[in-house]
Design a protein around this motif. Structure first.
Motif, short mmCIF file in Angstrom:
data_model
loop_
_atom_site.label_atom_id
_atom_site.label_comp_id
_atom_site.label_asym_id
_atom_site.label_seq_id
_atom_site.Cartn_x
_atom_site.Cartn_y
_atom_site.Cartn_z
N LEU A 29 48.42 43.83 46.00
CA LEU A 29 47.59 42.88 46.74
C LEU A 29 46.15 43.37 46.90
CD1 LEU A 29 50.06 41.57 49.45
CD2 LEU A 29 49.33 40.46 47.33
N VAL A 30 45.95 44.66 47.19
CA VAL A 30 44.56 45.13 47.33
C VAL A 30 43.85 45.11 45.99
CG1 VAL A 30 44.92 46.49 49.43
CG2 VAL A 30 45.21 47.59 47.19
N THR A 31 44.60 45.38 44.91
CA THR A 31 43.99 45.32 43.59
C THR A 31 43.56 43.89 43.25
OG1 THR A 31 45.30 47.21 42.84
CG2 THR A 31 44.33 45.80 41.14
N GLN A 32 44.43 42.93 43.54
CA GLN A 32 44.10 41.53 43.26
C GLN A 32 42.98 41.03 44.16
OE1 GLN A 32 48.00 39.84 43.70
NE2 GLN A 32 48.54 40.16 41.56
N ALA A 33 42.99 41.45 45.43
CA ALA A 33 41.94 41.02 46.35
C ALA A 33 40.59 41.60 45.94
CB ALA A 33 42.28 41.45 47.77
N GLY A 34 40.56 42.88 45.57
CA GLY A 34 39.31 43.49 45.13
C GLY A 34 38.80 42.88 43.84
N THR A 35 39.72 42.58 42.94
CA THR A 35 39.33 41.95 41.68
C THR A 35 38.75 40.56 41.91
OG1 THR A 35 41.03 43.20 40.50
CG2 THR A 35 40.18 41.21 39.43
N LEU A 36 39.41 39.80 42.78
CA LEU A 36 38.91 38.47 43.12
C LEU A 36 37.52 38.55 43.73
CD1 LEU A 36 39.11 35.43 43.69
CD2 LEU A 36 40.41 35.99 45.76
N ALA A 37 37.32 39.47 44.68
CA ALA A 37 36.01 39.60 45.31
C ALA A 37 34.93 39.96 44.30
CB ALA A 37 36.08 40.65 46.42
#
Length: 269
Positions: A29-37
């Motif tokens: 989730l943190v990887t996907q959130a950081g990628t999205l940002a």
């Protein structure tokens, strides 16, 4: 869920998260959130201020938090959430969400920002996960779970005294008029090797866990700025403690000796 979020985490990703451990889920989730940002930053953002010109929020913060909340609702429906951007739901276990930590850095083009998560079981801090897209560094660790950086275990934190380590803190200009805040920080600074103010609590605490920085001392820290990194520091063999002095809650993390010396200095002011 918006179209942008949907491109980062689709239905298949959500279904696959059901089989993940808590640590694996947090890392995903943190990887996907950081990628999205990062994707949204590249495309252009709307930025608003909150409490001051340096306390900002962007569309990316809100979208990344919404993405994490939606994924947790599917993967861990009985768990609660607490997010910096307003997400809140009760649960014995609770996920603490910082979708973009270091938003001022993020919108200013500085590299020190990340996405971060912590998991609590009541008052028990179980784990933390931090992803810094600009360096492609994924940190995971917690109770019974040694800290890893991109899947490789980090060496245990060495115990060191305050005078040998870099001190990391934050001085918010409007608060400098309060001697109960400024004087303790100056007392600790005078006894440390040097000082660094990076502007992202979780990036700083991950650096503490890795031994890159030595001592972290902030006052009145929000749970989303503290808990993900505190879990890493403890898992690396350091200490992460909260104590009261001068009408403020002080959050200290690092090697045991340096933290104890800093606490003594704060309490003596």
């Amino acid at each position: 869920m918006t179209g942008t979020v949907g491109r980062v985490i689709d239905h298949r990703h959500q279904l696959s998260s059901l089989a993940l451990s808590d640590a694996e889920l947090a890392a995903q989730l943190v990887t996907q959130a950081g990628t999205l940002a990062a994707q949204m930053l590249a495309a252009g953002l709307t930025v608003d201020t909150k409490t001051s010109i340096s306390d900002v929020v962007s569309d990316a913060d809100k979208a990344a938090e919404s993405m994490i909340v939606a994924a947790l609702a599917l993967a861990r429906p009985d768990d609660g959430v607490l997010g910096e951007e307003g997400a809140a739901a009760p649960g014995r276990r609770s996920w603490v969400i910082d979708p973009v930590d270091g938003t001022y850095n993020f919108v200013s083009g500085l590299p020190a920002w990340c996405s971060a998560l912590a998991l609590l079981d009541g008052e028990d801090l179980l784990l933390g996960a931090i992803f810094q897209p600009t360096t492609n560094e994924l940190w995971v660790g917690g109770k019974g779970l040694p800290v890893t950086l991109n899947g490789v275990q980090v060496a245990p934190l060495l115990d060191r005294p305050l005078h040998e380590v870099a001190f990391s803190t934050y001085l918010h200009p409007p608060r400098l008029v309060d001697p109960h805040l400024l004087n303790p920080i100056l007392a600790v600074l005078q006894q440390s090797a040097t000082v660094r103010m990076i502007g992202s609590g979780s990036v700083e605490l991950a650096a503490i866990a890795a031994g890159r920085l030595g001592l972290w001392l902030h006052a009145d820290t929000h749970p989303w700025d503290w808990l993900p990194g505190a879990a890493l520091v403890r898992a690396a063999g350091g200490v992460a403690e909260v104590f009261e002095h001068g009408g403020h809650s002080w959050h200290a993390a690092g090697p045991a000796t340096a933290v104890a010396q800093a606490q003594q200095l704060v309490l003596a002011t």
